[in-house]
Design a protein around this motif. Structure first.
Motif, PDB file in Angstrom:
ATOM      1  N   LEU A 543       0.912  -1.374  -0.322  1.00  0.00           N
ATOM      2  CA  LEU A 543       0.373  -0.332   0.493  1.00  0.00           C
ATOM      3  C   LEU A 543       0.470   0.696  -0.210  1.00  0.00           C
ATOM      4  O   LEU A 543       1.746   1.469   0.849  1.00  0.00           O
ATOM      5  N   SER A 548      -1.972   3.994  -3.384  1.00  0.00           N
ATOM      6  CA  SER A 548      -2.957   4.825  -1.976  1.00  0.00           C
ATOM      7  C   SER A 548      -3.834   5.516  -2.130  1.00  0.00           C
ATOM      8  O   SER A 548      -5.516   5.392  -2.261  1.00  0.00           O
ATOM      9  N   GLY A 591       0.792   5.441   1.898  1.00  0.00           N
ATOM     10  CA  GLY A 591      -0.538   4.322   2.455  1.00  0.00           C
ATOM     11  C   GLY A 591      -0.810   4.715   3.468  1.00  0.00           C
ATOM     12  O   GLY A 591      -1.785   4.593   4.172  1.00  0.00           O
TER      13      GLY A 591
END
Length: 656
Positions: A543, A548, A591
């Protein structure tokens, strides 16, 4: 009633949780949040290097120095492992396989040297030193080492753009040796530092397309020898080659070259067909090229066909491999070009060798270590560059012959190398009248195995992007150059990776009735929602900044849709969102920022946020970024546990 009770008492669930009434739950939170600090990137790198050097699997402390040295030597030289149990019966099998291998390798090596635009003896040299080095360092029992068509074409196509072999053949040859040295250096480096993933950038689909395109280009270039053309283009694209052929056929032709070449091409293909139909006479296909060379040379010598337009090899320098250390150029203007050529050729050669080695290893039920193979191939090419050899690798056609001939170990490579060595000492003068059309027919006979139409069709059925990669490599080589084909294939492969990273798979999960299993509702339509709960799984290993925003927007869109759908049905009103991060192995600051935004948006709607099983690096970075403090102890090991805690007030209410 169960659902209503659950939704009305969700806040009660939180109070029970916060009041430590779930002792097992608290243990889970502690186990998730109190994991030790994960290893850093530097620790991972140094750890793998130590493991490779020590070859001790973490038990070096219990090893004495002598045992540790012995273990290391056995890891570097596999011949020390199986050599102790080697016997006469195995040698007999390897001896016959080595002789059969030499009968195929000698004419092929001469032909491939011409493909690399080198004198014939350099192909024979390359079938002496590299096989000997590989025999003591290689871990594959069946692989046969020597020059191959694709690598020969790759070397010549890139090197002749720097130095023209017709104008300055000595500088061209020296640049080939230097590129070979760099290729070996890169290959050995990949093995020492466990960087084998570099060759994975050239995917299976790219290799299929590259091999097919290269095979067609190689075949078209053999028209020079087959038609007896003196002046031919140095370009490797199909347009330039066909233009050169078109211009040549409007000039006085030498039909004897074509008749001779086509006759023996048919002869070789017929023998190969017979060998495939009857496995007991596999050796017919192996010795057919050598028989063709012998018979055609005798025909030309007896009829003096060279006086009537048949082109012959003429002088082949005999003797042992000469020292070429002084020929390596590390101070000239082309060092950077030699290193670039070496890197590209190193990757292609490794990809082919490891693919061949693993294919035959799987047939015999054992596994070869890719990093050890890289080390062996790297050192054999470094040694080869110092002894007048160019890049060698594992050949599929010769390995198939070696396997069919019943080889037991790499001793068959040693037998083959000594046979070629004896031929260099005694038989090179006999090759004077060998027609070049025969060498062209030998190379042409080996090309059908490089064009895998069936595999291309399979790629189309299984993965359209892989098929696109295959076709990109194929047409890039065919209409551009070998380098363009590789670049197109790698570019498409990277585009595929980037697209998968930017738009990762995100799934809404549901419960499989009667089981504590939560699966994608799209994949399993029988999966049902948990009332008041939205379960989302992120199917991405990382991530990060690339994905994101996409993940944040997708999650919030589903939350909004769920909230709108539950406006009229208050008993099914959304109360919490579970994010399953079991597949997320790493995260960056972008993320974490995306998760913070999701948490704030959910909190503004009065919704809880629960996170399931984040990876080791993920939870560590969440703690460093204070995100754990932000959301509290809402971490779970499984989706089932998160759902159980969410529904826990039901049990308490019923008991009261």
């Amino acid at each position: 009633m169960r659902t209503s009770s659950s939704n009305e008492n969700t806040s009660g669930a939180m109070e029970l949780e916060e009041g430590c009434e779930f002792s097992d739950r608290q243990k889970t939170v502690v186990s998730v949040l109190s994991s030790k600090e994960p290893p850093t990137l530097w620790q991972d790198i140094t750890g793998t290097i130590k493991e490779k050097v020590n070859n001790s699997n973490g038990k070096s402390k219990s090893f004495s120095l002598s045992k540790n040295v012995s273990s290391t030597l056995r890891g570097i030289f596999p011949i020390l492992k199986w050599g102790a149990s080697y016997n006469l019966a195995m040698f007999k099998s390897d001896f016959m396989a080595g002789l059969t291998l030499a009968s195929l390798g000698i004419p092929q090596s001469i032909g491939y040297a011409g493909l690399a635009k080198l004198d014939p003896q350099y192909g024979l040299y390359t079938s002496v030193v590299p096989p000997l080095i590989y025999a003591i360092m290689g871990s594959s029992r069946e692989i046969a080492v020597g020059p191959v068509a694709v690598v020969s074409l790759l070397l010549s196509s890139m090197t002749q753009k720097v130095v023209d072999p017709t104008i300055d053949p000595i500088s061209y040859r020296n640049l080939i040796f230097t590129a070979t040295f760099f290729a070996g250096l890169f290959q050995a480096g990949f093995g020492i530092f466990r960087l084998g993933f570099f060759i994975d950038f050239l995917s299976h689909a790219a290799l299929v397309g590259f091999m097919g395109g290269a095979a067609i280009v190689i075949g078209l270039q053999q028209l020079k020898g087959l038609l007896g053309i003196t002046h031919f283009t140095n370009n490797t694209d199909v347009v330039s080659v066909m233009k050169a052929v078109w211009e040549a056929i409007h000039q006085p032709l030498r039909p004897y070259n074509f008749v001779l070449g086509c006759s023996f091409l048919i002869f070789i293909l017929v023998y190969r067909f017979i060998s495939k139909r009857n496995k007991k006479v596999f050796w017919l296909a192996a010795i057919a090229p050598l028989i063709s060379v012998v018979i055609s040379t005798l025909v030309v010598f007896l009829t003096r066909a060279d006086k009537h337009g048949v082109k012959i090899i003429k002088h082949v320098q005999g003797g042992v491999n000469r020292n070429s250390v002084a020929d390596l150029q590390f101070n000239g203007p082309f060092v950077a070009e030699a290193a670039k050529i070496g890197l590209i050729v190193a990757v292609i050669a490794l990809t082919e060798a490891i693919a061949v080695g693993r294919s035959f290893a799987s047939i015999n039920g054992y596994y070869i270590d890719g990093n050890k193979e890289m080390l062996a191939i790297g050192f054999m090419n470094i040694a080869g560059s110092l002894s007048s050899c160019y890049v060698a690798t594992g050949s599929f056609s010769r390995t198939a012959v070696n396997y069919s001939a019943g080889c037991k170990t790499t001793v068959s490579n040693i037998v083959m190398a000594f046979t070629v060595f004896i031929s260099l000492l005694l038989l090179t003068k006999l090759l004077y009248y060998t027609p070049t059309a025969i060498l062209a027919s030998i190379i042409l006979s080996a090309l059908p195995g490089l064009i895998d139409v069936g595999e291309a069709c399979s790629l189309w059925k299984v993965d359209k992007l892989d098929f696109l990669t295959c076709m990109g490599a194929f047409f890039g080589v065919l209409f551009g150059s070998v380098e363009i084909g590789l670049l197109v294939a790698v570019a498409i492969s990277f585009t595929k990776i980037i697209l998968n990273s930017i738009w990762p798979r995100i799934e809404i999960l549901g419960n499989i009735p009667g089981a504590d299993i939560y699966c994608s509702k799209r994949q399993y339509p029988i999966a049902v929602d948990i009332p008041g709960l939205l379960i989302i799984r992120i199917d991405s290993s990382m991530l990060c900044f690339v994905n994101s925003s996409f993940i944040r927007e997708r999650v919030m869109r589903w939350v909004d849709e769920k909230l709108e759908a539950s406006v009229e049905e208050s008993e099914f009103k959304l109360k919490a969102v579970v994010i399953d991060m079991s597949n997320v192995m790493n995260i960056d600051t972008s993320g974490i920022a995306a998760l913070e935004v999701i948490h704030k948006n959910l909190a503004s709607e009065g919704l809880q946020m629960k996170i399931v099983n984040p990876g080791w690096q993920v939870i560590h970075k969440m703690k460093l970024a204070k995100f754990v403090d932000c959301i509290g102890e809402k971490f779970f090991l499984t989706v089932g546990e998160a759902v159980e805690v969410f529904l826990a007030p039901v049990t308490v209410t019923v008991e009261k």
